[in-house]
Design an enzyme around this catalytic site. Structure first.
Site, short mmCIF file in Angstrom:
data_model
loop_
_atom_site.label_atom_id
_atom_site.label_comp_id
_atom_site.label_asym_id
_atom_site.label_seq_id
_atom_site.Cartn_x
_atom_site.Cartn_y
_atom_site.Cartn_z
CB SER A 112 -0.95 -0.05 1.20
OG SER A 112 -2.00 0.87 1.06
CG ASP A 249 -6.24 -4.29 -3.34
OD1 ASP A 249 -6.34 -3.48 -2.40
OD2 ASP A 249 -5.17 -4.78 -3.72
CG HIS A 276 -5.41 -2.98 0.94
ND1 HIS A 276 -5.06 -2.54 -0.32
CD2 HIS A 276 -4.73 -2.20 1.82
CE1 HIS A 276 -4.21 -1.52 -0.21
NE2 HIS A 276 -3.99 -1.31 1.07
#
Length: 297
Positions: A112, A249, A276
């Protein structure tokens, strides 16, 4: 499997801070080490700890660390948002790999925000010792992230959408009603496991304990990262790169596609049952493929 903790002094201007780190495995093993970059910014390393699997299976030394302002590293609640820049975190990463003596030969795996940091580091610093790059659930720009999350928010129950919109417009982001609505989004698009793994809960506890570095949540970006992008520089990344994202996601394909289109040596893996956190949601497949990529000749 050995574990070694330490702290690296990190000098910024006339101030000295400390970056906490943990090494899983032996940096002298002859196997190229992997530096993991956690998300957020402001979500400490705990959620990534299952990446010690790469040491267990492949012997890869794995380095975890808490970025400045969070976890076991120096906290700086009084710093303004202008302090928390991309350059600051790249300087910290430079400092860490030099401190550990691995600057001439290492890989990066960023999740991320950590992938955003890793991609910017590769594209703007061009570190000679960086050999391979793994970008997990990583957007190539915050505008595309906003677009992705806006699409996903529309898939929530209408009442949940109204609650989120009401509190964001009013600025009442600490209201329990708002937090409950945000959790509905998280359960669909951050981690779909029920219950959440303990390491994930620990990471979010760290964020809640000191939210200085982060915005209020995953999809409402107000800090210095607003407007962030690497779209204009990612074509300069020379490292072999692996992209990973999931069907559900937050980092939908529109976020990830520019990496695939612009990085010269790149492979993209799509996780069909993940949001995610594919390293929990489809752990067996994820670690097999990431391990193969990192350990290939």
């Amino acid at each position: 499997m050995s574990r070694t903790e330490g702290k690296a002094d990190f000098v910024v201007g006339d101030e000295t801070f400390q970056t906490w780190y943990e090494i899983v495995g032996d940096l002298k093993s002859g196997i190229r080490p992997l530096v993991t970059l956690h998300g957020g910014p402001g979500i400490p390393h705990h959620g990534l700890l299952t990446h010690d699997t790469l040491n267990k299976v492949h012997g890869i030394p794995v380095i975890f660390y808490d970025q400045l302002g969070i976890g076991a590293s120096t906290h700086l609640q009084n710093k303004p948002k202008e302090f928390w820049t991309e350059a600051l975190f790249m300087d910290e990463l430079d400092n860490l790999v030099n401190h550990l003596g691995i600057a001439d030969n290492f890989d990066i795996l960023g999740h991320s925000w950590g992938g955003m940091l890793g991609s910017a580091y590769a594209a703007k610093r061009h570190p000679a010792g960086l050999k391979r790059l793994v970008l997990v659930d990583t957007p190539s720009s915050m505008d595309l992230w906003d677009e992705s999350c806006a699409i996903l928010l529309k898939g929530l129950p209408e009442e949940t959408q109204k609650v989120i919109q009401k509190h964001q417009e009013a600025g009442t982001l600490e209201d329990p009603e708002y937090k409950a609505a945000v959790q509905v989004f998280y359960n669909k698009h951050v981690c779909r496991l029920d219950p959440w793994p303990e390491n994930v809960l620990e990471s979010f506890k760290g964020l809640e304990a000191d939210p200085t570095v982060a915005g209020p949540n995953e999809f409402y970006i107000t800090g210095s990262l607003r407007g962030w992008t690497v779209l204009d520089v990612i074509h300069t990344i020379t490292q072999e790169t692996l992209l990973v994202n999931g069907r559900y996601d937050e980092a939908q394909d529109i976020c990830v596609a520019p990496f695939f289109e612009k990085i010269p040596k790149v492979k993209w893996i799509h996780m069909a049952e993940s949001s995610h956190m594919p390293y929990y949601e489809e752990a067996e497949r994820y670690f097999r493929l990431v391990g193969q990529f990192l350990s290939a000749p």
